[in-house]
Enzyme design. Structure first.
Site, mmCIF file in Angstrom:
data_model
loop_
_atom_site.group_PDB
_atom_site.id
_atom_site.type_symbol
_atom_site.label_atom_id
_atom_site.label_comp_id
_atom_site.label_asym_id
_atom_site.label_seq_id
_atom_site.Cartn_x
_atom_site.Cartn_y
_atom_site.Cartn_z
ATOM 1 N N LYS A 79 16.272 5.043 5.431
ATOM 2 C CA LYS A 79 16.080 4.229 4.225
ATOM 3 C C LYS A 79 14.723 4.539 3.598
ATOM 4 O O LYS A 79 13.861 5.150 4.246
ATOM 5 C CB LYS A 79 16.202 2.744 4.589
ATOM 6 C CG LYS A 79 15.200 2.263 5.631
ATOM 7 C CD LYS A 79 15.611 0.916 6.215
ATOM 8 C CE LYS A 79 14.554 0.446 7.220
ATOM 9 N NZ LYS A 79 14.985 -0.767 7.926
ATOM 10 N N TYR B 7 -17.224 0.881 -7.478
ATOM 11 C CA TYR B 7 -16.958 -0.367 -8.198
ATOM 12 C C TYR B 7 -17.544 -1.557 -7.452
ATOM 13 O O TYR B 7 -17.468 -1.629 -6.222
ATOM 14 C CB TYR B 7 -15.444 -0.601 -8.310
ATOM 15 C CG TYR B 7 -14.751 0.215 -9.366
ATOM 16 C CD1 TYR B 7 -15.196 0.224 -10.682
ATOM 17 C CD2 TYR B 7 -13.633 0.955 -9.038
ATOM 18 C CE1 TYR B 7 -14.528 0.968 -11.644
ATOM 19 C CE2 TYR B 7 -12.961 1.707 -9.993
ATOM 20 C CZ TYR B 7 -13.420 1.703 -11.295
ATOM 21 O OH TYR B 7 -12.756 2.428 -12.247
#
Ligand SMILES: *Cc1c(COP(=O)(O)O)cnc(C)c1O
Length: 393
Positions: A58, A271
């Site tokens: 999957k 940042y």
């Protein structure tokens, strides 16, 4: 200078099957080792005797690529595949024309024709779904999911036993359940679920059955039944926490160095200016980030995004572990490479994000997540190359 889109044949490395962004144009690369995958499947298959191992593919084979993974496993002898969605089932059918393909996430009325057309086996987990299959699938085989303790999908044990005793409107050929705590072998829940599953199975008579995921395979022979359903362990992830991982790493993710900067004491990086540097620091700025699935929560130490663990993730270059420095950003991640001798690191080099030197699960732990999430979240911007898989050619 013009850049031709197909450069793989001029590559000095040994790309085998190549998809995705071009090697020289991408910010990072993924190397997927089909031989390691096959070795992992064979060892799980051996542990699944007297039953056999299927393969759970999957989420595009846990991010590794259904189109490459399924043929490699088929060539190794794998005949049973599990996916979550019918769309994934169709892709597996394309790659493995003769395999048995089970679809885990139930059955919607409007999807049923796709199941019958492509011979996908629905895993039915409610009266509602059984009624849909009775209408569309008629006597085509189906699987029954019994919920022995997940409270997720499946008939409750009493309902399943009741269903087993009635004249059936569908033809169940397969019975399965799923463990909630298989990765914690000491949990009482494992044995409770096992006993519940054994009761239901007795009511169904002689029916092929399946119980164990990767971690379940390691719980012992009682948990094996006819078919096991390993996913994460095939791809080299840790099945059982806190023990040595016996699987071979399959996926190596690497990022590419864009700049190497030198900074002085007291400067900040990234940042939020979360990282204040304490001496002469060398920073390798690399061109992958959270848009590539390298989690922002793996940011460097001292970055207040994470409370459980102080330490961020590490990369690997020139025989050394190098810590992530400052915040992981969308397209860029910085590493503190102060300890790497200058002549051993250059612009354009690759830093391993995870692979043989940095365990997938160590990065996951540093980011407060699990290896499953890292693999299934791998972005589309990596250059992908597949190595091994000689049996395919
Ligand atoms: C995803 C899944 C698996 C595979 O689990 P792993 O822990 O990756 O081995 C097996 N069975 C079911 C029902 C699943 O949803």
């Amino acid at each position: 200078m013009s850049v031709k889109p197909k450069l793989t044949s001029t590559s000095l490395e040994r790309p085998v099957l190549t998809t995705g962004a071009d090697r020289l144009l991408a910010g990072g690369r993924l190397t997927i080792d089909l031989d390691a995958l096959v070795d992992n499947w064979k060892s799980l298959d051996a542990r699944s005797r007297p039953g056999r191992a299927a393969a759970v593919v999957k989420a595009d084979a846990y991010g590794c690529g259904i189109a490459q993974i399924v043929p490699a496993l088929t060539a190794a002898g794998c005949e049973n595949f599990f996916v979550a969605l019918p769309e994934e089932g169709l892709r597996v059918r394309h790659a493995a024309p003769r395999a048995r393909i089970f679809v885990l996430n139930g059955l919607f009325d409007d999807a049923a024709p796709a199941f019958t057309d492509a011979d996908l086996i629905p895993v039915l987990g409610s009266d509602h779904e059984i009624a849909i299959w009775a209408k569309h699938g008629r006597r085509k085989p189906c699987a029954i999911h019994v919920d022995t303790g997940m409270n997720r999908l499946g008939l409750m044990p009493d309902e399943a036993i009741g269903f087993a005793g009635t004249a059936k409107s569908v033809r169940p050929v397969f019975l399965m359940s799923h463990l909630a705590c298989a990765d914690t072998p000491s949990s009482d829940k494992n044995r409770q679920q096992l006993e519940s599953f054994q009761k239901v199975r007795a009511a169904f008579g002689d029916i092929e059955s399946s119980f164990a995921n990767s971690a379940g395979i390691f719980l012992g022979l009682d948990y094996i039944f006819d078919l096991t359903r390993p996913g994460i362990a095939l791809y080299g992830g840790e099945a059982v926490g806190g023990t040595a991982n016996p699987m071979k790493p399959v996926v190596t993710a690497e990022t590419r160095i864009v700049q190497i900067r030198r900074t002085a004491k007291g400067e900040t990086a990234g940042y939020g200016a979360t990282m204040t540097l304490d001496g002469d620091t060398r920073i390798a700025v690399c061109s992958t980030g959270y848009a590539d699935g390298y989690p922002r929560s793996a940011s460097g130490s001292g970055v207040p995004l994470r409370t459980a663990l102080a330490e961020g993730a590490h990369g690997f270059i020139a025989g050394r572990r190098v810590p992530v420095l400052g915040r992981v950003t969308m397209d860029l991640t910085s590493f503190d490479v102060t300890e790497v001798p200058e002549d051993e690191i250059s612009i354009g080099d690759h830093i391993e994000l995870f692979g043989p030197n940095i365990a997938l699960d160590d990065v996951a732990r540093a980011a407060g997540t699990i290896g499953y999430e890292l693999l299934t979240g791998l972005g589309k911007r990596y250059h992908r190359r597949y190595i091994g898989g000689e049996a395919l050619r």
